[in-house]
Design a protein around this motif. Sequence first.
Motif, PDB file in Angstrom:
ATOM      1  N   UNK A 198      -2.348 -12.484  38.021  1.00 36.79           N
ATOM      2  CA  UNK A 198      -1.859 -12.598  39.639  1.00 36.79           C
ATOM      3  C   UNK A 198      -3.096 -11.632  40.248  1.00 36.79           C
ATOM      4  N   UNK A 199      -3.203 -12.245  41.600  1.00 38.16           N
ATOM      5  CA  UNK A 199      -4.034 -11.364  42.456  1.00 38.16           C
ATOM      6  C   UNK A 199      -3.179 -10.722  43.404  1.00 38.16           C
ATOM      7  N   UNK A 200      -3.369  -9.487  43.760  1.00 37.03           N
ATOM      8  CA  UNK A 200      -2.758  -8.601  44.727  1.00 37.03           C
ATOM      9  C   UNK A 200      -3.488  -7.877  45.794  1.00 37.03           C
ATOM     10  N   UNK A 201      -4.290  -8.355  46.813  1.00 36.75           N
ATOM     11  CA  UNK A 201      -5.348  -7.929  47.766  1.00 36.75           C
ATOM     12  C   UNK A 201      -4.604  -8.204  49.137  1.00 36.75           C
ATOM     13  N   UNK A 202      -5.348  -7.922  50.026  1.00 33.51           N
ATOM     14  CA  UNK A 202      -4.984  -7.733  51.328  1.00 33.51           C
ATOM     15  C   UNK A 202      -4.570  -9.378  51.837  1.00 33.51           C
ATOM     16  N   UNK A 203      -5.600 -10.229  50.903  1.00 34.65           N
ATOM     17  CA  UNK A 203      -5.502 -11.785  51.429  1.00 34.65           C
ATOM     18  C   UNK A 203      -4.103 -12.394  50.741  1.00 34.65           C
ATOM     19  N   UNK A 204      -3.531 -11.481  50.023  1.00 36.34           N
ATOM     20  CA  UNK A 204      -2.250 -12.371  49.168  1.00 36.34           C
ATOM     21  C   UNK A 204      -1.081 -12.289  50.291  1.00 36.34           C
ATOM     22  N   UNK A 205      -0.497 -13.391  50.490  1.00 40.60           N
ATOM     23  CA  UNK A 205       0.601 -13.344  51.292  1.00 40.60           C
ATOM     24  C   UNK A 205       1.845 -12.626  50.934  1.00 40.60           C
ATOM     25  N   UNK A 206       2.812 -12.342  51.675  1.00 39.38           N
ATOM     26  CA  UNK A 206       3.986 -11.530  51.679  1.00 39.38           C
ATOM     27  C   UNK A 206       4.829 -12.344  50.359  1.00 39.38           C
ATOM     28  N   UNK A 207       4.722 -13.863  50.887  1.00 41.41           N
ATOM     29  CA  UNK A 207       5.595 -14.485  49.845  1.00 41.41           C
ATOM     30  C   UNK A 207       5.065 -14.504  48.712  1.00 41.41           C
ATOM     31  N   UNK A 258       3.705 -11.848  47.120  1.00 41.88           N
ATOM     32  CA  UNK A 258       3.860 -10.672  46.618  1.00 41.88           C
ATOM     33  C   UNK A 258       5.322 -10.606  46.010  1.00 41.88           C
ATOM     34  N   UNK A 259       6.338 -11.369  47.007  1.00 41.99           N
ATOM     35  CA  UNK A 259       7.723 -11.451  46.628  1.00 41.99           C
ATOM     36  C   UNK A 259       7.810 -11.922  45.055  1.00 41.99           C
ATOM     37  N   UNK A 260       7.053 -12.985  45.197  1.00 46.61           N
ATOM     38  CA  UNK A 260       7.319 -13.721  43.717  1.00 46.61           C
ATOM     39  C   UNK A 260       6.660 -12.900  42.640  1.00 46.61           C
TER      40      UNK A 260
END
Length: 884
Positions: free
Chosen positions: A149-158, A160-162
Motif C-alpha cells: 500500500x501507498x500512504x502519501x498526500x495523494x492517497x484519499x482518506x477512504x 487510509x481508512x481501508x
Amino acid sequence: MDGLKIFTATHILYTLVCFLLREMGITFVRKPWSEEESLACLDDDVREWFKSRFKTLTPPQRYSFKLVSMKKNVLITAPTGSGKTFSAFMVVLSELFRLSKEHKLEDKVYCIYISPLRALDNDVYKNLLVPLGEISRKFKGEVDEIRVGIRTGDVSSYEKQKQLRKPPHILITTPESLAITLNSLRFVEKIKGAQWLVVDEIHELASSKRGTHLSLTIERLQHMVEDGFVRIGLGATLHPLEEVARFLVGYENGKSRSCTVVDVSWFKPFDLKLVCPTEDIVYTDADELNQLMYKELERIIEEHHTTLVFTNTRSGTERVVHHLKQSGRFPEESIAAHHGSLSRGIRWDVENRLKEGKLRVVVSSTSLELGIDIGYIDVVVQIGSPKSVSRCVQRIGRSGHGLEDTAKGVIIGMDRDDLVECGVMLECVKKRRLDRVHIPCNCLDVLAQHVVGMALNRKWDVKEAFDVVRSSYCYHSLRYENFVSVLHYLAGHYADLQDRSIYGKIWFDEEDGVFGRRGRYTKVIYYLNMGTIPDEVKVDVYTMKPKRYVGSIEEDFLERLRRNDVFVLGGSTYRFRYARGMRCYVDELKDETPTIPAWFSEMLPLSYDLAVEIGGFRRKIEGRLSKKKSIDGLVSRLPADERAEKVIKDYFIMQYKYAGVIPNDKRVVVEKTWDLKGRRLLVFHSLFGRRVNDALSRVFAIVLGKKLHLDVGVTVNDNGFSLILSKDKRFDVDELFNEVFSVDIGTLLRDNIRRTELMKRRFRHCAARSFLILRNYKGHKISVRKQQVGAERLIRVCEEIDPSFPIIEETYREILEDLMDVEKAEKVLKGLKEGKIVYDAIETGSPSPFAHGLVLLGEADVVLMRDRRERLMELHERIMREIT
C-alpha cells in the motif's frame, strides 16, 4: 625495497582505517557471496520465480541478499538500473511468502519503504506487484494475500481508512507522510511490528532538511518498535560512505549502530565526452553560438533513439524545447519538457511516454535526476556544467539502463570556464572521485516540529526524549541546553510572544523534567503545518517614484539582493532599495551594469571538492607553463573533443602571458583592475565554489568598506568574487588581508546578515517549520505575504526576548552552514594566514582572461546576451593588443 616499504605502510594504514571503522560500527563487505549462497537465502518459490525472470544476480544483489537475511543494517550504493530495489526487497518478499504459506501473516506492516518522490513510490509499488502476483498465482489462493500500500498526500482518506482495517504488509511512503503516521495512534499500532525499513535515494534526502526530519522520524519509530528493525539504504552517488551509513543507522548509547556498506557503484562503464560547439568561443557571437550548440544537440538526437537533455534552469529547459520544436527536424509530439513547475499530470504523462518509447527527446532541469523508471535512455546530454561530480554521475547514469549497458554522456560547454570545469569533472568521474555530501545537523526548527509531534502521543521525560533525539545522526552532537531552549519556546514561556497571539504548543515542567501536549488545536496545527519545504511565491517589483508595477522576481532571487544591488527585469535595469512583505521597491536606472544576473538564484553552486580538483589541475598547468613546457599532454588527458582542447589550451596560455600567474587551489590572486565602464575593481581569483565565495566576499567587502568608509559593491561566482571600488580610495592589500585574519568571521557575518533580505526570508522559513508562524490555521491557508509580514515583526520581538532565541539561532545556522559554507571559508582563511595557501596581488590595465566571467557576470542575462558577447570580445581584444 622502496616499493615494499610503501606497500607495507599502505597495508598498515588500510588495516588501521578498517579497524577504526569497525569500532564506529561501520564495516565494508569486500567479497560477494556466490550465486548459490545468495539464492539459498530465498524461499523456494521466490527463488524459482527469480531464476525464471533473471539470468543472474546483479552485483548489489550478490552482496545484499545474504546480509539482509542475516538481519544486518545495509547501505547499498550502485548505479541506476543495477537492481537495487530487488536487492532490498527480495529477502523481504521471501520472508513474507514463508509466513503467508504457513498462514502466519498478521495484519500489520512488516516493511516500510521511503523515497523522496511520490513518482518513485508509484514505480516501486508497480514493480512489487509483479513478483507478488506471479508467485501468488502459482498457489491458486492457497496462501494469504501479501498486501502493498501507498500512504502519501495523494492517497484519499477512504484509502487510509481501508489501510487501518487491512494494513499493507509493505508500506510505501514519503518522509512527511511517515512523520504524520507516527501521530496516527490507531495506525501506529500497525507499524510497531515493522522488521525492515528501506530508504531510497538516500543521498538526495541526506543533503537537505527533509533528511534531517526523516532521521528523527526513524529514531522515534525505533523507540516505538520493541525489537528494532533492519535498515536498508539505497543510493547511486554516496560520499563519504561512512557518514551516509551513520546517517542511515543513527546512534545508540553514544556510539554509531552497526552498518555494512556494499559499494558496487562503479561496476558500470561510462562513455564520457566534453564537446565545444566552436573552435573560437570568444569571437563567435551569441546567436551563432546558440545555433552551433543546437546543431550539435540535434546531431546527437538524430544518432540515438532516446535522448535525455539536462539544463541547469527551468527557463533553459523551456528554451531548448521551444527551439527543438521550431526546428522541424523532429515530430513535435516526440519532444517534451519535464521540470518542477509543470503539473503532476503533465510530468506523469511525459514519464509514461518515455517508458513506452514514444519520445525522441526529453529536456529536464533537475526533476529526472532521481531513479524514476523512465525506460531506456541511449544518451544523456548536459548543456553547461552540472556543478558537481556526484550530480554528473547521477544524471549520466540515467542512460544505458540495462545491467551490461554503458552509461553514455555528452556535456556541451558554452564558455571557457565551463569547458575547464567540465573537463576536470569528467576526469574525476573516470577516477571515481565524488563530492562530499553536506548533511545539515542540529536544525532547531526541525527539532521543534518533532518535539510537538512527540508531545501529541504522550507525556515525556525530558532526558528520555533527549536520548531519542540524540540517537539521530543529525542530532548526536546536540547540546542539552539547546534542547531545553526549544522546549521553553514551545511551552510559551515567553510572555511577549503570547502578546503576539503565539501560544504554547506543549507544556513543560522544568523542575520535574517532563513535557507533554497542550491545547486542543495543537494536533490540528501539527498536521496542517508539518514538513520542511517552505512556501515560495513570486515577489512583485515596484518603482518608488513614481510608484509603478514593473514585474515580478523569484523569492530566491530577492533573498540574494543587498541594498543598492542592480538587476535586470524586462530588459531594464533597477537598483534594489528595500522589500516589505512580498513587495520589492526599486529605482529605475539608465546605462547601469547589473551586479546580480537574473538567473543567479536558479544556478547550482559548484561543489567545494570539485573546485579544489579544478584548482589542482590549474596548478599543474602553471607548473608546466612556468618551465616553458607544453601543456598539450595535461589537456589531452581530459575526455574532450579537439575544439574543447584548443579552447582550454588557448585560455590558459593567454592568462599566463597576460598576468604571469594562474590562480589555483594553493594560490589566490587579487587583481586590481578596471572594467569597460572605467570602474575600479578588486578581483579575487578564489576558486572554491560559490558557497565559500559568498562568505569570503562578504567578509572582505565588510572589512574594506569600514576601512574606506563606503559601501562596496560585490559580484560573486564559483571562481571568485569582485569588489567594486571608488576611483580615489587607496588601500594596501596586505593590510586588508591582515585585518581579515584578525576578525571572527562568524560574528562578522552574523552582524552583516541581520539586516538583509536573506535573513528576513530565511527566518520566515525557519519560523514556519517550528510553528512560530503558521502556514495553515484551522484549515485556512495563510498567504505567504502575511507570513512574511508576521516574520519581519516577530524577528525583532524574538531578539528582544533573547538574542539567542532558538529560531533566530537556527536561521543563522542555516544561512552560514547550508546556504554558505563558513566552515570551508574559515579553512581557506586559515590556509592563507598560515601560508599553506599564498596570495599574490597584481595590477592590470584590463581584467585578465580569468576575470572576464566575473566582470561580465552582471550582464549574463538572456536579454543582454548579445551585449555580453560583444563586451567579451572587447575585453579579449584589449588583452590581445597588450600581449602582442
